[in-house]
Design a protein around this motif. Structure first.
Motif, PDB file in Angstrom:
ATOM      1  N   GLU A  19      88.513  28.212  21.760  1.00 60.76           N
ATOM      2  CA  GLU A  19      89.357  29.172  21.345  1.00 60.76           C
ATOM      3  C   GLU A  19      90.439  30.390  21.330  1.00 60.76           C
ATOM      4  OE1 GLU A  19      87.181  31.992  17.262  1.00 60.76           O
ATOM      5  OE2 GLU A  19      85.649  31.343  19.313  1.00 60.76           O
ATOM      6  N   VAL A  24      93.376  34.506  25.809  1.00 60.93           N
ATOM      7  CA  VAL A  24      91.517  34.952  26.193  1.00 60.93           C
ATOM      8  C   VAL A  24      91.233  33.636  25.527  1.00 60.93           C
ATOM      9  CG1 VAL A  24      89.608  35.824  26.064  1.00 60.93           C
ATOM     10  CG2 VAL A  24      91.232  37.719  27.546  1.00 60.93           C
ATOM     11  N   LYS A  26      87.668  31.184  25.199  1.00 66.39           N
ATOM     12  CA  LYS A  26      86.364  31.093  25.217  1.00 66.39           C
ATOM     13  C   LYS A  26      86.064  29.262  24.971  1.00 66.39           C
ATOM     14  CE  LYS A  26      83.704  33.431  23.124  1.00 66.39           C
ATOM     15  NZ  LYS A  26      82.581  34.092  21.822  1.00 66.39           N
ATOM     16  N   LYS A  80      84.349  35.779  31.579  1.00 72.56           N
ATOM     17  CA  LYS A  80      83.245  36.290  31.904  1.00 72.56           C
ATOM     18  C   LYS A  80      83.104  33.947  31.655  1.00 72.56           C
ATOM     19  CE  LYS A  80      80.958  38.338  28.376  1.00 72.56           C
ATOM     20  NZ  LYS A  80      81.263  39.049  26.840  1.00 72.56           N
ATOM     21  N   ARG A  81      80.844  33.956  31.794  1.00 75.04           N
ATOM     22  CA  ARG A  81      80.517  32.821  31.808  1.00 75.04           C
ATOM     23  C   ARG A  81      79.240  33.469  30.813  1.00 75.04           C
ATOM     24  NH1 ARG A  81      77.920  30.801  37.784  1.00 75.04           N
ATOM     25  NH2 ARG A  81      76.344  32.980  37.546  1.00 75.04           N
ATOM     26  N   ASN A  82      79.251  32.245  30.494  1.00 73.13           N
ATOM     27  CA  ASN A  82      77.368  33.063  29.919  1.00 73.13           C
ATOM     28  C   ASN A  82      77.056  32.697  30.075  1.00 73.13           C
ATOM     29  OD1 ASN A  82      75.826  33.027  27.628  1.00 73.13           O
ATOM     30  ND2 ASN A  82      76.476  31.151  26.708  1.00 73.13           N
ATOM     31  N   TYR A  97      79.121  26.461  19.686  1.00 71.40           N
ATOM     32  CA  TYR A  97      79.724  27.485  19.487  1.00 71.40           C
ATOM     33  C   TYR A  97      79.623  28.716  19.207  1.00 71.40           C
ATOM     34  CZ  TYR A  97      81.714  22.277  17.933  1.00 71.40           C
ATOM     35  OH  TYR A  97      81.459  21.974  18.007  1.00 71.40           O
ATOM     36  N   TRP A 101      78.671  29.202  24.390  1.00 66.43           N
ATOM     37  CA  TRP A 101      79.884  28.996  24.494  1.00 66.43           C
ATOM     38  C   TRP A 101      79.327  28.853  26.278  1.00 66.43           C
ATOM     39  CZ3 TRP A 101      80.690  33.057  27.496  1.00 66.43           C
ATOM     40  CH2 TRP A 101      80.935  34.315  26.892  1.00 66.43           C
ATOM     41  N   GLU A 104      84.836  32.348  29.484  1.00 63.73           N
ATOM     42  CA  GLU A 104      85.629  33.187  29.000  1.00 63.73           C
ATOM     43  C   GLU A 104      87.048  32.684  29.561  1.00 63.73           C
ATOM     44  OE1 GLU A 104      85.544  36.848  26.849  1.00 63.73           O
ATOM     45  OE2 GLU A 104      83.727  35.872  25.377  1.00 63.73           O
TER      46      GLU A 104
END
Length: 129
Positions: A19, A24, A26, A80-82, A97, A101, A104
């Motif tokens: 996305e 940026v 995702k 960024k990581r989840n 979704y 995720w 980023e």
């Protein structure tokens, strides 16, 4: 079974989604990938600051059935990581979704998104409908 493929996302042949908002991106794995993998038990992701390259492996996802490479749908730097997905990989299975995720990325070339599939094209590819 009908799986969801949100229209605002783009998809890759290797079943990642992206996305893109401005520059940026995702990134995660599609509902189809989750369905094929089964129960996800582990995910290995790059660190914030790492560079990833479109089409190259950036980590792995492991289920009770298999271990698969995650392929970058777009090049850039991980911003960024989840960590929730690392700590509790089941969230990828239950909600790939929204809460599941993976990364980023600050995209180095946002036009790379043009090489991905629309939701409609991806649905045809994986479901043949």
């Amino acid at each position: 079974m009908s799986l969801e493929y949100p229209d605002n996302l783009r998809y890759t042949d290797s079943h990642e989604y992206v996305e893109l908002t401005a520059t940026v991106a995702k990134v995660g794995v599609s509902a189809f990938a989750v369905d094929q993998l089964g129960d996800i038990v582990f995910v290995d992701l790059p660190e914030v600051g790492d560079e990833i390259v479109k089409g190259s492996a950036f980590g792995t996802i492991e289920s009770v059935k298999a271990v698969e490479d995650l392929k970058a749908p777009i090049s850039g730097k991980v911003i960024k990581r989840n960590d929730a997905a690392i700590d509790t990989p089941e969230i990828i299975s239950t909600d790939p979704y929204t809460t599941g995720w993976l990364l980023e990325i600050q995209a180095t070339d946002p036009s790379e998104i043009d090489a991905t599939l629309s939701a409609t094209d991806y649905r045809v590819k994986v479901e043949g409908a």
